[in-house]
Design a protein around this motif. Structure first.
Motif, PDB file in Angstrom:
ATOM      1  N   GLU A  52       0.829  -1.208   0.000  1.00 41.08           N
ATOM      2  CA  GLU A  52       0.000   0.000   0.000  1.00 41.08           C
ATOM      3  C   GLU A  52       0.864   1.259   0.000  1.00 41.08           C
ATOM      4  N   SER A  56       0.925   3.831  -3.056  1.00 35.85           N
ATOM      5  CA  SER A  56       0.528   5.206  -2.732  1.00 35.85           C
ATOM      6  C   SER A  56       1.617   6.195  -3.128  1.00 35.85           C
ATOM      7  N   THR A  59       1.671   6.385  -6.936  1.00 37.02           N
ATOM      8  CA  THR A  59       0.491   7.112  -7.433  1.00 37.02           C
ATOM      9  C   THR A  59       0.625   8.608  -7.161  1.00 37.02           C
ATOM     10  N   ASP A  60       1.052   8.951  -5.944  1.00 33.24           N
ATOM     11  CA  ASP A  60       1.210  10.382  -5.614  1.00 33.24           C
ATOM     12  C   ASP A  60       2.231  11.038  -6.544  1.00 33.24           C
ATOM     13  N   GLU A  63       0.719  11.338 -10.164  1.00 32.45           N
ATOM     14  CA  GLU A  63      -0.309  12.375 -10.270  1.00 32.45           C
ATOM     15  C   GLU A  63       0.303  13.774 -10.160  1.00 32.45           C
ATOM     16  N   ARG A 131     -10.869  11.548 -12.235  1.00 35.12           N
ATOM     17  CA  ARG A 131     -10.284  11.692 -10.895  1.00 35.12           C
ATOM     18  C   ARG A 131      -9.991  13.160 -10.652  1.00 35.12           C
ATOM     19  N   ASN A 132     -10.634  13.698  -9.608  1.00 37.31           N
ATOM     20  CA  ASN A 132     -10.465  15.122  -9.282  1.00 37.31           C
ATOM     21  C   ASN A 132     -10.770  16.008 -10.490  1.00 37.31           C
ATOM     22  N   TYR A 231      -8.435  -1.491   0.710  1.00 41.92           N
ATOM     23  CA  TYR A 231      -8.458  -0.468  -0.335  1.00 41.92           C
ATOM     24  C   TYR A 231      -7.405   0.576   0.000  1.00 41.92           C
ATOM     25  N   PRO A 233      -6.257   4.048   0.304  1.00 37.44           N
ATOM     26  CA  PRO A 233      -6.979   5.330   0.370  1.00 37.44           C
ATOM     27  C   PRO A 233      -6.543   6.292  -0.739  1.00 37.44           C
ATOM     28  N   GLY A 234      -7.538   6.929  -1.327  1.00 37.51           N
ATOM     29  CA  GLY A 234      -7.259   7.941  -2.342  1.00 37.51           C
ATOM     30  C   GLY A 234      -6.873   7.380  -3.692  1.00 37.51           C
ATOM     31  N   THR A 235      -6.993   6.036  -3.867  1.00 37.69           N
ATOM     32  CA  THR A 235      -6.641   5.403  -5.140  1.00 37.69           C
ATOM     33  C   THR A 235      -7.698   4.358  -5.467  1.00 37.69           C
TER      34      THR A 235
END
Length: 539
Positions: A52, A56, A59-60, A63, A131-132, A231, A233-235
């Motif tokens: 995770e 994360s 992904t951060d 993005e 997304r956003n 899950y 979070p935020g993805t």
């Protein structure tokens, strides 16, 4: 009920001891399984957490970089744009390439490959989402070539830019889980990775879990397996894993074997310890206190008879202990009563119970003596007077004349003044088993009992004319000298009764007249005896 249960347990102590050992072993086995499952659950959670954190972070970074590219860079594949893209790649931790797409969503150039000879269409993404407020697509396991090397890439696209991450940066973490997927809203996740252990059953099970708002986290008893769904979070990423009970044991085999041997040995020790403890429950001593509280102590009554008229002038109250369907002999219980310090409880129970029973069931008489034995420890004027005075007032049966019996060898000079105080208060005093102790005339005269009871051993030897039986006249003389009535115990035949009467003994008790009887049988026999004597008198 409790005593029946305790006796049953005592009788079957071996079986219950083994059962306790087995249950303890099973409980220990369950505890081991729980602890091992907890250990593996923590291990599984840590595996998910590591993956995770990696996803994360990737992904951060993706993005953030895509947002920067779409805001500050023109997607025109110029040398300046590609150079700036290469600088951004070098400044990142995970991104290995930055690419550009045309308006037909075809790759046209990248920071590493430069301008492509011809546009290369992108396949359908693994996941596409808004997304956003930004249209975003993700590809997983996308095949790419970097020089002579080929690798699987994670690609994320926003607008006309895409960033490439080599999956090898977290592929080792992926191998620690069973399912890695991308889920959009309530749809089933698109699995980008699943282990070889995933069978159709587990595939269906994990799909069902993702449909729940709160997927299972922990041990699922319905399938005897440890399961986890997380899950990120935020993805859109979802991670799933399982460990069957067998998997847990195999992973912790050395520890399990060690603990299993320890538990089995502990079970044997518990059996060895518990069995003798339970076996003691069949002894009267282990259950005596409860028997006393639950009414297991019963009063039996044996008549005291005038040897001349054969009239029942009184009775001696005898203790019987009903233990289930059995009657326990007093001599078996008395040592335990003394050992446990229950003398006062027993004597007060016998006094209260006997007097209450007789007061309720016996007809009014011209005077009926009730003799109750006392434990030596309880010969105390103040204690007995405080207990008996309100009891006798409440019963209001003055015709029932309570007498207190003490065994000859149980009293000494220290209690003679207590006995004297009891006599002064109106209680008749009897010396039981007289002749078996060492009382002399002076001591008996000082005690001044109302009744001397000749021990049964003297009576039994009368017919054989042995030395012991020759002492009966001496006992009669002592009784006459101190003004005591004489009662002979253990009379079993008419010859004994006639000889005792000739020797000057007034009263007797024994099986010749009646054995000890429970209350109703005693009252019935008493009334029948009275009727018989009245009929014989009239004739």
């Amino acid at each position: 009920m409790l005593n029946r249960l305790r006796k049953h347990v005592g009788v079957h102590a071996c079986g219950y001891g083994i059962a306790c050992g087995v249950l303890a072993s099973l409980l220990g086995l369950f505890t081991i399984a729980f602890v091992l499952a907890l250990v593996e659950s923590n291990t599984l959670a840590k595996s998910h957490q590591r993956l995770e954190r990696a996803i994360s972070s990737v992904t951060d970074e993706e993005e953030f970089l895509l947002h920067h590219l779409n805001k500050h860079l023109r997607p025109d594949c110029s040398d300046a744009a590609l150079a700036q893209a290469r600088q951004l790649v070098f400044a990142t931790r995970f991104v290995r390439d930055i690419g550009f797409v045309d308006h037909q969503n075809r790759r046209i150039c990248s920071a590493v490959a430069g301008i492509l000879p011809e546009p290369a269409p992108l396949e359908l993404p693994t996941l596409r989402e808004i997304r956003n407020g930004v249209d975003q697509s993700i590809w997983f396991n996308f095949p790419l070539a970097m020089g002579p090397n080929h690798y699987k890439a994670l690609i994320m696209q926003q607008g006309q830019f895409f960033v490439v991450v080599n999956q090898q940066s977290f592929s080792s973490l992926i191998r620690d889980v069973d399912v890695l997927g991308l889920q959009l809203a309530d749809a089933l996740p698109s699995r980008v990775y699943q282990s070889d252990r995933i069978t159709p059953f587990w595939s269906t099970y994990f799909d069902e879990q993702t449909a729940l708002k709160r997927p299972k986290q922990g041990f699922d008893w319905t399938i005897m397996s440890l399961v986890r769904t997380d899950y990120i979070p935020g993805t859109p990423w979802v991670i799933q894993s399982y460990l069957s009970g067998q998997d847990i044991l195999l992973r912790q085999e050395p520890m399990f074997v060690l603990l299993l041997v320890t538990i089995m040995f502990s079970g044997l020790l518990i059996t060895a310890f518990v069995t003798p403890v339970l076996a003691r429950q069949k002894s009267i001593g282990a259950r005596l206190r409860n028997l006393l509280k639950e009414g297991g102590i019963q009063c039996y009554y044996q008549p005291i008879v005038d040897l001349k008229s054969r009239h029942w002038i009184g009775c001696e109250v005898l203790m019987r202990i009903r233990d289930g369907d059995c009657i326990v002999a007093p001599q078996e219980a008395l040592p335990e009563i003394v050992r446990q310090g229950l003398e006062w409880e027993l004597d007060t129970y016998m006094l209260q119970h006997a007097m209450a029973e007789l007061a309720q069931s016996m007809p009014i008489t011209n005077g009926f003596k009730v003799a109750v034995n006392l434990m030596p420890k309880n010969i105390s004027f103040h204690a007995l007077a405080n207990f008996l005075s309100p009891l006798l007032r409440a019963l209001d049966r003055p015709d029932l004349q309570l007498g207190l019996e003490i065994v000859e060898h149980s009293y000494d000079d220290t209690v003679i003044h207590e006995i004297a105080a009891l006599r002064k208060a109106g209680f008749a005093i009897s010396v039981d088993d007289f002749g078996t102790g060492y009382s002399n005339l002076g001591r008996v005269k000082h005690l001044a009992p109302d009744v001397l009871k000749i021990d049964r051993t003297f009576v039994h030897e009368m017919e054989d004319h042995v030395l012991r039986s020759s002492l009966i006249p001496e006992i009669v003389s002592i009784g006459r000298a101190v003004g005591s009535q004489l009662v002979a115990e253990g009379i079993e035949n008419e010859l004994q009764a006639e000889q005792l009467q000739q020797l000057g003994v007034d009263y007797g008790q024994g099986y010749l007249f009646a054995k000890p009887l429970p209350l109703q049988a005693f009252v019935k026999a008493y009334m029948a005896q009275n009727t018989l004597l009245q009929d014989s008198t009239h004739t």
